[in-house]
Design a protein around this motif. Structure first.
Motif, PDB file in Angstrom:
ATOM      1  N   ASN A 102     -10.639  -9.662   0.031  1.00 15.53           N
ATOM      2  CA  ASN A 102      -9.495  -9.430   0.935  1.00 15.53           C
ATOM      3  C   ASN A 102      -8.830 -10.476   1.369  1.00 15.53           C
ATOM      4  N   LEU A 124      -6.152 -11.216  -0.968  1.00 20.76           N
ATOM      5  CA  LEU A 124      -5.019 -10.389  -1.284  1.00 20.76           C
ATOM      6  C   LEU A 124      -4.251 -10.318   0.039  1.00 20.76           C
ATOM      7  N   ALA A 125      -4.675 -10.804   1.395  1.00 24.13           N
ATOM      8  CA  ALA A 125      -4.366 -10.797   2.544  1.00 24.13           C
ATOM      9  C   ALA A 125      -3.038 -12.042   2.446  1.00 24.13           C
ATOM     10  N   LYS A 169      -0.131 -11.570   0.282  1.00 16.94           N
ATOM     11  CA  LYS A 169       0.945 -10.575   0.876  1.00 16.94           C
ATOM     12  C   LYS A 169       2.035 -11.759   1.387  1.00 16.94           C
ATOM     13  N   LEU A 221       2.385  -6.008  -2.714  1.00 23.41           N
ATOM     14  CA  LEU A 221       1.025  -5.670  -1.898  1.00 23.41           C
ATOM     15  C   LEU A 221       1.704  -5.006  -0.432  1.00 23.41           C
ATOM     16  N   THR A 276      -3.289  -2.953   4.644  1.00 22.34           N
ATOM     17  CA  THR A 276      -3.865  -2.155   3.806  1.00 22.34           C
ATOM     18  C   THR A 276      -4.182  -0.967   4.438  1.00 22.34           C
ATOM     19  N   CYS A 300      -9.240   0.299  -5.011  1.00 22.01           N
ATOM     20  CA  CYS A 300      -8.347  -0.725  -4.688  1.00 22.01           C
ATOM     21  C   CYS A 300      -6.770  -0.512  -4.789  1.00 22.01           C
ATOM     22  N   ASN A 325      -6.111   1.233  -1.295  1.00 20.62           N
ATOM     23  CA  ASN A 325      -5.990   0.322  -0.385  1.00 20.62           C
ATOM     24  C   ASN A 325      -5.085  -0.596  -0.215  1.00 20.62           C
ATOM     25  N   TYR A 326      -4.884  -1.418  -1.255  1.00 13.81           N
ATOM     26  CA  TYR A 326      -3.802  -2.411  -1.190  1.00 13.81           C
ATOM     27  C   TYR A 326      -2.631  -2.388  -1.527  1.00 13.81           C
ATOM     28  N   CYS A 327      -2.174  -1.377  -2.762  1.00 19.51           N
ATOM     29  CA  CYS A 327      -0.792  -1.152  -2.953  1.00 19.51           C
ATOM     30  C   CYS A 327      -0.046  -0.239  -2.750  1.00 19.51           C
ATOM     31  N   CYS A 375     -14.366  -2.286  -4.654  1.00 19.45           N
ATOM     32  CA  CYS A 375     -13.839  -2.100  -5.902  1.00 19.45           C
ATOM     33  C   CYS A 375     -15.011  -1.319  -6.733  1.00 19.45           C
TER      34      CYS A 375
END
Lengths: 464, 421
Positions: free
Chosen positions: B117, B120-121, B124, B157, B161, B185, B188-190, B217
């Motif tokens: 997380n 991925l944060a 961004k 991204l 989310t 995933c 949620n993310y893309c 995941c």
């Protein structure tokens, strides 16, 4: 394989089309057939892109005396594409163009790598069709079909591959490019070299172009499924239907063992008390089919059928075919190894042949089942076994040897559509006799004196 | 049956007939046996029976498989190419090890929710530094190589989310059903807009949707690579989270997540009966969102969506969850949609990490797929897996095609919105 040969092959076909890696080559130690032999590694895999390249590869092979095994989809059932020694695998699948579909003359010209099923789809767009329909048609190639003289369920009405090939372009064992036949329905100019090469299993020449005749696509199809409690009634029915002038496109026969296996796997309403089931399909103009089906049903009733179901819509026909199509899957659930034999007898000898298969199965303690293209006498005696059981495989081999002799004794043949290849090479003299073998050997020696084209196939290593 | 016994049994279901040639997307491009399911199954047999020693050369062959299950679905004898090839991959991971990049992503990053997380944060903000905008303003291209192919266009991204955008419980008055949404995933993310559309259409039809914060995941990338140990680790976590929530169904918007939950979790615990029972209990409730909708008396007539649409079958949705009719039914029932079928329904070439490792091969498969989709004349490709969507969008951007990719539920949500004015 010498590096200099590999280098030259790369110069001919381009380096992207030559494979020498061990893992790549190991994947050419098998084909669709069942073999109990240890895998033999080929030396190199080559995919030519044209007739000229094919010719150059063969010339190179000839100059070094290296065996060449032509190959399409590798789906044959007789070991026809198995390496027997260090060799070049010549896979023809890059040559996959449909060169011409000539609707006015109803002929088509294709390269050997064209998939039968794709060819069918293209022809359908022109309202045409090509009748030979081996079970592998969705993935087997036209080149392979011609080399093996493939058959299929429609044989009774439409014949087999050899009945459609009008002409060929081939590369001979010295690299010479030869054209045979003519793009006409008639031609009696000289020996029929086309038919000589059809079914020659890659032992006489490499096929690089095929001219076939095609037919108008039948307007409609209709199917009847009939069950009989007596084996002889099925054959009597087949003989009678044909005698009354109706020639169905297919007569698929399945015996009791097939019915039991299908019903326990995908229940499709086949009566378990049936000794045999016939799937009869007629094709042609819509308005004629109704009458033909009525006549067929009448004959079936006269002959004592215990169940008759007919269908005309695609969905209903699919339902009737479901059992036939699923029979292999049904066997595969219960048996590790399934050998589909293809001995063929005159059609009125089918009951005798079926009984012989059962008798041999009992004698050797092997489970057997019979599917057949009943109209043309082509049996698929399925041997349901387990290759991991060496002792049982020994009994299977004995069973097969007796089965081949029985087929010949019934006035039939040891192979209707799968070919001799390696699997049946020891048994060819049984059918062809000393004279037949001598003539075939003479032809082979005349066309391939170095014995580099698919050596070991058809003749085996036997001397006679 | 123990996993190893099962592998030996299905190995013999392959009788080398060659039928997989008509469906194997890798064979379609490479045209040689070692690219084909039959070839790889034969290699696996040779490895198991000591005919061949495992080498990097063989491991590489086993690696060029999309795990699309087309061979398995099409096999007349019931051999499972994907399962057998995964066995080979597990062996090669054991004997030959894994690459450092794989180890970083799959064994350190993916299983740890907080790193994943946070990473991925940070991504961004970081993505603006390491990526530049893609062609025609679509997606992004990498500025520096870091395992991604430099030509690849990937979706940006999302700024927020899905789990940040939506509450854990999305309820309605007198719910008819209560479902858990396993977002995966990608949603949620893309593609959080897909998750939102899914919740909207389910809510609209009286279904309460729970989005558990602790879901994680599904582990498909690790599982497909043959990394059983880490796949188990990730499966265990999700099973724990999902087993705790009472719900009628576990809904997915990606075929691959669905396949992981439905087939692979029980397979992973074949040698652990207690855990397998739990996995099976979850598996029995896994459904694609279109399955849930069509099983309900969902609202069909709605506002008009005037679009020419075709549908791309995600391999895992079609061959794994056996869902292909339901999305078509939904699309055809949306007023205004002109639905056009495509000829064969090819694989998009994604195969998860396959597209990262074998970009050129993957692209060729994508091109063949897109060619067929574009030939329909449709302007929108609907699909049921967001990994397919990402792959197709990359191909569309590379080729400059006039196509958009949408999840089936987005089009249904649009119809409901149009009705509401």
């Amino acid at each position: 394989m010498k590096p200099e040969i590999i280098q030259k092959l790369k110069e001919i076909v381009g380096k992207d089309h030559v494979y020498t890696g061990k893992a790549d080559l190991f994947c050419y130690t098998y084909d669709g057939s069942f073999s109990q032999d240890k895998p033999v590694m080929p030396g190199v895999l080559v995919l030519p892109g044209s007739t000229a390249e094919t010719s150059e590869v063969i010339k190179l092979a000839a100059s070094y005396g290296i065996p060449v095994i032509p190959r399409g989809a590798g789906s044959n059932l007789s070991g026809g594409t198995l390496p027997t020694t260090d060799c070049i695998i010549l896979q023809m699948t890059r040559m996959n163009r449909i060169i011409k579909i000539d609707k006015r003359n109803m002929i088509a010209v294709v390269e050997p790598g064209v998939i039968n099923g794709k060819f069918q789809k293209e022809l359908a767009k022109h309202g045409l069709f090509y009748p030979p329909d081996p079970a592998s048609l969705e993935f087997s190639t036209m080149g392979g079909n011609v080399a093996e003289c493939a058959g299929g369920p429609r044989g009774v009405k439409y014949g087999v591959t050899r009945d459609y090939v009008l002409g060929l372009e081939v590369v001979l064992a010295d690299g010479t490019i030869l054209k045979t036949g003519a793009a006409t329905m008639k031609s009696v100019a000289g020996y029929d070299l086309t038919r000589l090469i059809v079914g020659s299993e890659g032992t006489l020449a490499v096929i690089t172009q095929i001219t076939v005749k095609v037919l108008p696509k039948p307007e409609a199809e209709q199917t009847v499924l009939v069950a009989f409690a007596d084996l002889d009634q099925t054959t009597d029915t087949v003989v009678e239907i044909l005698a009354r002038g109706i020639i169905p496109a297919s007569f698929e026969f399945m015996d009791k063992v097939c019915v039991e296996n299908i019903e326990s796997y995908i229940p499709s309403g086949l009566p378990l008390e049936a000794e045999a089931v016939l799937l009869i399909e007629v094709d042609g103009p819509q308005k004629l089919l109704q009458e033909q089906i009525a006549e067929i049903e009448k004959i079936c009733r006269e002959k004592g059928a215990i169940q008759i179901r007919s269908a005309s819509s695609v969905e209903e026909r699919d339902k009737l075919w479901q059992g036939r199509r699923g029979v292999f899957g049904a066997f595969a659930r219960n048996y590790a190894t399934i050998l589909a034999e293809d001995v063929t007898v005159p059609r009125d000898k089918i009951p005798e042949a079926v009984r012989k298969v059962r008798e041999l199965g009992e004698k050797y303690g092997i489970q057997t089942a019979v599917i057949a293209h009943a109209g043309d006498g082509n049996l698929h005696a399925d041997i349901l076994t387990d290759e991991r059981n060496k002792e049982e495989m020994e009994r299977v081999n004995q069973l097969l040897a007796e089965l081949f002799q029985a087929a010949v004794d019934l006035g039939g043949t040891i192979t209707g559509e799968h070919g001799i290849g390696l699997s049946k090479a020891p048994f060819l003299p049984l059918e062809s006799g000393v004279e037949g073998m001598r003539v075939m050997k003479a032809i082979k020696e005349a066309l391939d004196p170095q014995n580099i084209l698919n050596p070991g196939k058809m003749f085996g290593d036997r001397s006679w | 049956m123990l996993h190893d016994e099962r592998i030996e049994q299905i190995l013999y279901k392959c009788n080398r007939c060659g039928s997989c040639q008509q469906v194997c997307p890798v064979y379609d491009v490479l045209g040689v046996e070692s690219g084909l399911a039959r070839g790889k199954i034969r290699l696996v047999k040779a490895l198991r029976h000591g005919e061949l020693e495992l080498t990097r050369d063989i491991a590489k062959k086993l690696d060029i498989c999309l795990q699309c299950k087309r061979c398995t679905a099409n096999c007349p004898g019931g051999a499972e190419g994907d399962t057998l090839i995964r066995w080979g991959r597990t062996e090669s991971q054991k004997k030959l090890g894994v690459s450092p990049v794989y180890s970083l992503i799959a064994r350190i990053l993916l299983p740890r929710r907080w790193i994943f997380n946070t990473g991925l944060a940070m991504g961004k903000i970081g993505q603006k530094v390491i990526f530049r905008p893609g062609p025609n303003g679509q997606g992004m291209l990498p500025r520096i190589p870091f395992g991604l192919d430099m030509r690849r266009v990937i979706p940006s991204l999302a700024a927020q989310t899905l789990k940040q955008r939506l509450p854990e419980v999305n309820t309605v008055d007198k719910p008819l059903q209560r479902v858990v949404y396993f977002t995966g995933c990608m949603a949620n993310y893309c593609y959080p807009q897909v998750g939102e559309a899914l919740v909207q259409v389910l809510n609209h039809n009286g279904v309460e949707v729970i989005i558990p914060k602790l879901q994680h995941c599904c582990g498909m990338p690790v599982f497909a690579s043959g990394d059983i140990k880490f796949a188990r680790l990730m499966a265990r976590e999700n099973i724990k989270v999902l087993a705790e929530i009472k719900a009628d169904a576990i809904v997915v918007s990606c075929g691959s997540c669905g396949l992981a939950l439905k087939e692979h979790y029980p397979e992973l615990f074949a040698d652990d009966p207690a855990m397998q029972r739990k996995a099976q209990e979850i598996a029995a409730r896994v459904k694609d969102v279109t399955e849930v909708l069509t099983a309900l008396d969902y609202q069909k007539g709605a506002g008009t969506v005037n679009e020419k649409v075709t549908y791309h079958d995600p391999c895992h949705l079609k061959n794994g969850l056996k869902v292909s009719e339901q999305p078509r039914q939904i699309l055809k029932n949306i007023p205004g949609i002109n639905y056009i079928e495509n000829e064969h329904g090819r694989c998009c070439g994604s195969g998860g990490s396959f597209s990262l490792k074998h970009y050129d091969l993957s692209t060729k498969i994508t091109d063949r797929c897109l060619q067929e989709l574009a030939a329909t004349g449709a302007e929108i490709v609907a699909t049921g897996c967001l990994a397919c969507r990402m792959q197709l969008e990359d191909g569309i951007a590379q080729q400059g095609l006039n196509l958009k990719v949408r999840h089936t539920v987005e089009l249904l949500a649009a119809a409901y919105r149009a009705a509401a004015g």
